[in-house]
Design an enzyme around this catalytic site. Structure first.
Site, PDB file in Angstrom:
ATOM      1  N   CYS A  89       0.824  -1.217   0.000  1.00  0.00           N
ATOM      2  CA  CYS A  89       0.000   0.000   0.000  1.00  0.00           C
ATOM      3  C   CYS A  89       0.861   1.272   0.000  1.00  0.00           C
ATOM      4  CB  CYS A  89      -0.906  -0.048   1.230  1.00  0.00           C
ATOM      5  SG  CYS A  89      -1.744   1.483   1.636  1.00  0.00           S
ATOM      6  N   CYS A  92       0.186   3.677   2.883  1.00  0.00           N
ATOM      7  CA  CYS A  92       0.711   3.058   4.117  1.00  0.00           C
ATOM      8  C   CYS A  92       2.216   3.313   4.236  1.00  0.00           C
ATOM      9  CB  CYS A  92       0.447   1.556   4.123  1.00  0.00           C
ATOM     10  SG  CYS A  92      -1.298   1.104   4.083  1.00  0.00           S
TER      11      CYS A  92
END
Length: 165
Positions: A89, A92
């Site tokens: 991600c 992230c």
């Protein structure tokens, strides 16, 4: 004959010089590698402030939802932040340094955890995590709150400073 002897002697000296130079370069390389390893160990020590949680750790350090299925009973001894993330991600990855900095800033005052939603789908399901990153803020008293999406360090710090008061 004398010329051949001089050439052989010169060649032997050059080979010996190259070997000595190679040995010195290898020693320098070994020293550089040891210094880099020590530096990496120091960096890793800082990063260790953010702890990876699995289900068993979560039940022990945060909340045992098997024992308390209908109410929030926090098991920690200080407020906590949990970053639900995935390794693939992008947002992230952008949030991770901010989470690490938060852990460093509040060391001893705040527990900071990470949960990989791909490795721990049970924990992600427990909180209904559908988007990542999702950050769970757990005060000492009261119910936790959730923030979905990437957060800057200033945003994280703002929420945590209010939570700790």
């Amino acid at each position: 004959m004398r010329t051949k002897l001089l050439i052989l002697s010169a060649a032997a000296l050059m080979i010996a010089g190259c070997n000595a130079s190679a040995n010195n370069q290898q020693k320098q390389s070994d020293n550089d590698q040891q210094a880099q390893t020590a530096q990496d160990d120091k960096k890793e020590t800082k990063k260790m402030k953010v702890q990876e949680l699995n289900v068993a750790d979560f039940k022990q350090k945060v909340m045992d939802y098997d024992k308390h299925p209908n109410e929030w009973v926090f098991a920690g001894d200080k407020p906590a932040v949990i970053d639900f993330y995935a390794t693939w991600c992008g947002p992230c990855k952008a949030t991770a340094p901010n989470i690490e900095k938060l852990a460093e800033t509040y060391a001893g005052k705040l527990d900071v955890y990470k949960v990989d939603v791909d490795k721990e789908p049970e924990l992600a399901g427990l909180f209904g995590i559908r988007s990542i990153p999702t950050i769970l803020f757990i005060p000492m008293n009261g119910d936790p709150s959730i923030q979905v999406g990437a957060m800057s360090y200033a945003q994280l710090n703002d929420v945590v400073s209010k939570m700790i008061k």
